[in-house]
Write a protein that holds these residues in place. Structure first.
Motif: not given
Length: 398
Positions: A39-44
């Motif tokens: 959510q905060g770093l837009n990772g997968n």
């Protein structure tokens, strides 16, 4: 009348508090960083799995070297350095702005964690009187279980109600308190026997592992593959199925069941042997994983936690006990290190593979498939250990 030597000394209390805070922080971040990364770093999902993997791999790589450093410069310098690294790494979480930065921080944090768990284990063995070794190690081991309860519950509660900055502040505070407590630990000087000197002078890769513990350690790593997917992603999965608030209670239920069952499963292990305990535990672990995959309500979600806690919470200490029992008396510490390192390796690899797989099939399906992975563990256990039976007298080691 024989008077038992004192167990609860200032040093023993300090080292157990430091260990408790270390594992509280470990589990605290283990369940919250996946949410932060997504959510905060837009990772997968694959990157989330790598966050867990790189931390554990760093710890695994560091442990054997930490053991050598302890031999050369002593336990306390390694212990203090470890907590300095952990504390320093914890403050760097505030500056994470990308997955890459987070992975770098996790790697250095993992180095500190590997050194800290190695050093504290070596120190506490010196602090506990020989006549109370089992009791003392039992209390020391309990700090890991307490951290497993408080860490996820505290982390998820803060993340949902306090935000990321407070999350990292509390984590840094835990690390700082552990470092301060570490300053109060005083290690007794021991006479090094010729036998120990010969063991310490061994060189090469073989000196880093205990061969007799490898088969049973591989079994633990196999089950860690499935368990890693549960503990690393259950908080994300809970949000997906609309049970966000229940995620923190998953670990509370898990731990409560573990605490209640541990005395009974330990006694049954003593009385009936490993096979009659481990096979039912594997089945309970599998059923709990299946129920997790089909959970759509709070009762079912928490029931899965109870069964996974009863199953996996019995498997892990039982396998660790076997690893210690089958090792020569002078290599039990090395057997423990071997067991934990191989377990962590399985856990780390599992987190990464689970993260990759969720991109393709989703959490629910993957937990469903994990059920069959756990069931396959019956065959793995039978081939590597179960068919040989335990010929040594069973005893509980926590």
């Amino acid at each position: 009348m024989n008077i038992l030597p004192k167990l609860w000394t200032k040093n023993f209390i300090s080292i157990t508090i430091a260990n408790f805070l270390t594992f509280t922080s470990f589990y605290y971040l283990l369940v919250t960083l996946p949410i932060y990364a997504l959510q905060g770093l837009n990772g997968n999902e694959s990157e989330v799995g790598l966050i867990v993997t790189i931390f554990l791999i760093a710890g695994i790589i560091t442990r054997p070297f930490a053991g050598k450093w302890i031999e050369r410069i002593g336990k306390y310098p390694v212990f203090l350095t470890a907590f300095l690294i952990v504390c320093g790494s914890s403050f760097f979480y505030f500056i994470t702005q990308s997955i890459t930065t987070l992975l770098i921080i996790r790697f250095f944090h993992g180095i500190g964690f590997g050194m800290a768990t190695t050093a504290t284990g070596a120190i506490v063995a010196d602090l506990i009187p020989e006549s109370r070794k089992g009791e003392g190690m039992g209390y020391y081991g309990l700090t890991l279980n307490l951290g497993m309860v408080l860490g996820p519950f505290l982390g998820l509660t803060i993340m949902h109600h306090g935000g990321t900055n407070l999350l990292f502040f509390i984590n840094a505070l835990l690390a700082l308190i552990a470092l301060i407590v570490g300053f109060f630990v005083q290690i007794p000087k021991k006479t090094v026997t010729q036998e120990v000197k010969e063991l310490e002078s061994n060189k090469g890769i073989k000196s880093l592992f205990e061969g007799s513990a490898i088969p049973i350690s591989l079994i633990s790593a196999f089950f860690a593959l499935a368990y890693s997917g549960i503990i690393s992603f259950v908080s994300v999965y809970a949000k997906e199925i609309g049970l966000v608030e229940a995620a923190s209670y998953f670990f509370v239920v898990y731990a409560i069941v573990l605490f209640i069952s541990r005395p009974f499963t330990g006694k049954w292990f003593d009385l009936y042997g490993a096979n009659k305990i481990i096979y039912p535990a594997i089945l309970l672990f599998a059923v709990g994983t299946y129920l997790l995959s089909v959970s759509t309500s709070l009762p079912l979600f928490l029931l899965s936690a109870a069964l996974i806690g009863l199953g996996n919470g019995t498997i892990f200490p039982s396998l660790q006990t076997i690893a210690i029992q089958i090792a020569p008396a002078d290599k039990r510490a090395l057997a423990t290190a071997t067991f934990l390192s191989i377990f962590d390796f399985g856990f780390g690899i599992g987190s990464f593979l689970f993260g990759l797989a969720t991109v393709k099939v989703g959490y629910s399906s993957l937990y469903f498939y994990s059920t069959f992975l756990v069931l396959a563990g019956i065959g793995v256990y039978y081939i590597l250990h179960g068919k040989f039976h335990c010929t040594v007298k069973q005893r509980k080691v926590q």
